[in-house]
Design an enzyme around this catalytic site. Structure first.
Site, PDB file in Angstrom:
ATOM      1  N   ARG A   1     -26.114 -51.509 -63.849  1.00 51.66           N
ATOM      2  CA  ARG A   1     -25.337 -52.057 -62.992  1.00 51.66           C
ATOM      3  C   ARG A   1     -26.243 -52.857 -62.219  1.00 51.66           C
ATOM      4  NH1 ARG A   1     -23.140 -47.500 -64.179  1.00 51.66           N
ATOM      5  NH2 ARG A   1     -21.302 -46.687 -63.559  1.00 51.66           N
TER       6      ARG A   1
ATOM      7  N   GLY B   1     -20.999 -47.742 -74.444  1.00 51.74           N
ATOM      8  CA  GLY B   1     -19.671 -47.917 -74.072  1.00 51.74           C
ATOM      9  C   GLY B   1     -19.556 -48.504 -72.531  1.00 51.74           C
TER      10      GLY B   1
ATOM     11  N   SER C   1     -14.085 -43.190 -65.590  1.00 51.85           N
ATOM     12  CA  SER C   1     -14.298 -43.788 -64.395  1.00 51.85           C
ATOM     13  C   SER C   1     -14.758 -45.539 -64.882  1.00 51.85           C
ATOM     14  CB  SER C   1     -15.092 -43.295 -63.591  1.00 51.85           C
ATOM     15  OG  SER C   1     -16.634 -43.425 -63.990  1.00 51.85           O
TER      16      SER C   1
ATOM     17  N   SER D   1     -15.415 -38.459 -63.047  1.00 53.59           N
ATOM     18  CA  SER D   1     -16.576 -38.745 -62.532  1.00 53.59           C
ATOM     19  C   SER D   1     -16.740 -39.608 -61.324  1.00 53.59           C
ATOM     20  CB  SER D   1     -17.362 -39.621 -63.826  1.00 53.59           C
ATOM     21  OG  SER D   1     -17.303 -38.739 -65.116  1.00 53.59           O
TER      22      SER D   1
ATOM     23  N   ASP E   1     -23.088 -36.075 -67.549  1.00 53.09           N
ATOM     24  CA  ASP E   1     -24.280 -36.296 -68.353  1.00 53.09           C
ATOM     25  C   ASP E   1     -25.494 -35.168 -68.525  1.00 53.09           C
ATOM     26  OD1 ASP E   1     -23.131 -38.528 -69.662  1.00 53.09           O
ATOM     27  OD2 ASP E   1     -23.923 -40.018 -68.087  1.00 53.09           O
TER      28      ASP E   1
ATOM     29  N   ARG F   1     -27.155 -37.344 -76.012  1.00 55.51           N
ATOM     30  CA  ARG F   1     -27.091 -36.262 -75.223  1.00 55.51           C
ATOM     31  C   ARG F   1     -27.297 -34.995 -76.026  1.00 55.51           C
ATOM     32  NH1 ARG F   1     -28.827 -38.827 -70.912  1.00 55.51           N
ATOM     33  NH2 ARG F   1     -27.588 -40.255 -70.115  1.00 55.51           N
TER      34      ARG F   1
ATOM     35  N   LYS G   1     -31.034 -44.144 -77.346  1.00 58.52           N
ATOM     36  CA  LYS G   1     -29.823 -45.116 -76.629  1.00 58.52           C
ATOM     37  C   LYS G   1     -30.105 -44.859 -75.113  1.00 58.52           C
ATOM     38  CE  LYS G   1     -24.705 -45.033 -76.240  1.00 58.52           C
ATOM     39  NZ  LYS G   1     -24.640 -45.225 -74.938  1.00 58.52           N
TER      40      LYS G   1
END
Length: 430
Positions: free
Chosen positions: A26, A91, A165, A192, A309, A384, A410
């Site tokens: 972000r 993603g 989301s 989320s 997550d 994960r 990742k």
């Protein structure tokens, strides 16, 4: 690369948490959307954040990086006219940039992971972009996807939040740059929500004004805004640390993880609360989580939607609890790099775990004596899944072989280095 996880009764040591992947992607994006030069301290290094670095550079941002920071000169509301972008298997990066690509004449997002990201649907975002006047060509909602934009228009937008989301976050990054004001209505449920809180936090830091309803189902976005060049510091990452904390919880341990802020807006911070509910001896102060595990755990019931997550790591801990645990409201786990309910539970069962699935639940009948192991299991291209299966392998009687474990990069390239430094017996096989 495969890994062989061997029985490991004891973990001991200290590590610093990785930087947050969510915040890094972000911050990189809002820096690219700013006019001027921004600095991001302690950015994460992972395949996801590197995909964002690569793509914003392709779109015209100038990046200079050293060990502690990355300096970004942004392209503002005028990205470069590029024909193709490759987000790898990321993603969130794909979805955020599908919205930003609406500012370009025509961009094709290529499909380099047909068995993972290539299988994930993006229909809800495609539909929302259509409401802005953007043409999208796609393969039944999947990659490859071509965005024909150039002049998106604000106005009333409706988007479903029932799958992810990330579609809403993508629109929140784009709409402030449009000439018109926008009103976004979220349809159905919003998964989320806590992650939308992170998006709004970053947008506010970047000087963007968004009026959000308390339930995050309605947003008013004034148009004609500009992202401001700023300095950002990335906090430690709870999702990646969840597996390290779970590993400490299921073994005899004395483990400290630093750089985990007590008041973080990351929903996965709940892993600390859940481990406390499971009677794991731990303290959390001054940004350090200190676990002195004894391998004994109580079962737990947990609504996983706010901590998506970290759910698999918590499930891995619950595999060894003294009773039945239930993780509910987790259907969106099915729409990740793999189906994190069916695929993960399939591998757990091979290792000897007693687990059940519902459409939106994972039920774990704990086996405190440990699992048999002695099998080879698949990673399903999912970071994960790999981390959670590693936790389980520590308490198997026979070694557990995890295929294609390199996909852990990742989000957490140093995961095996870190867990080995704490004493885990993990052997890498090229």
């Amino acid at each position: 690369m495969d890994v062989i996880v061997k029985p490991t009764p004891e973990l001991k040591g200290e590590i610093g948490a990785l930087s947050s992947k969510n915040y890094t992607t972000r911050y990189l994006l809002v820096a690219a959307l700013a006019e001027g030069t921004s600095t991001v301290y302690h950015p994460a290094h992972s395949e996801d954040s590197d995909a964002m670095r690569r793509c914003i550079a392709d779109l015209g941002a100038v990046l200079e990086e050293d060990e502690e920071k990355i300096v970004i000169t942004g392209f503002g509301r005028r990205p470069k006219d590029v024909k193709e972008l490759n987000v790898g298997n990321a993603g969130a990066v794909l979805r955020f940039l599908m919205a930003i690509a609406a500012l370009c004449p025509e961009v094709t997002f290529v499909n380099t992971y047909p068995d993972s990201l290539g299988k994930r649907p993006h229909d809800d975002l495609i539909d929302a972009l259509g409401q802005l006047g953007v043409e999208v060509s796609h393969n039944e909602g999947r990659l490859p996807i071509t965005i024909s934009g150039g002049a998106p228009k604000g106005g009333k937008i409706r988007v479903s939040g029932s799958v992810s989301s990330q579609y809403l976050s993508a629109l929140l990054f784009l709409t402030p740059l449009l000439a018109e004001d926008s009103e976004i209505e979220v349809l159905n449920d919003l998964k989320s929500k806590v992650v939308i809180g992170q998006t709004l936090e970053v947008l506010e830091q970047a000087g963007i004004v968004i009026h959000a309803s308390d339930d995050y189902m309605h947003f008013r976005v004034p148009g004609g805004q500009s992202y401001q060049a700023k300095t950002y510091t990335v906090q430690g990452d709870y999702p990646g640390s969840a597996a390290i904390l779970a590993a400490a919880a299921v073994t005899k341990s004395d483990v400290k993880v630093h750089r985990l802020a007590e008041r973080s807006k990351q929903g996965e911070r709940a892993v600390v609360d859940v481990l406390q509910m499971m009677d794991v001896p731990l303290s959390h102060q001054d940004g350090t989580v200190h676990i002195q595990g004894n391998g004994r755990l109580r079962p737990v019931e947990f609504d996983g939607d706010a901590a998506t997550d970290a759910v698999l790591a918590m499930v891995a801990a619950a595999v060894f609890a003294e009773g039945t645990s239930r993780f509910y409201n987790v259907e969106n786990l099915r729409y990740k790099e793999c189906d994190r309910i069916t695929d993960f539970l399939t591998e757990l069962k091979k290792a000897g775990a007693n687990v059940e699935e519902r459409q939106a639940e994972i039920i774990v009948h704990g086996r405190p004596s440990g699992l048999e192991g002695g099998v080879t299991i698949k990673a399903h291209y999912d970071h994960r899944v790999i981390m959670a299966l590693t936790v389980v392998g520590l308490r198997c009687r026979q070694p557990l072989v995890i295929k294609d474990a390199h996909h852990v990069a990742k989000s957490y390239p140093q995961f095996f280095d870190h867990i080995v430094s704490l004493g885990a017996s993990v052997e890498r096989v090229e």
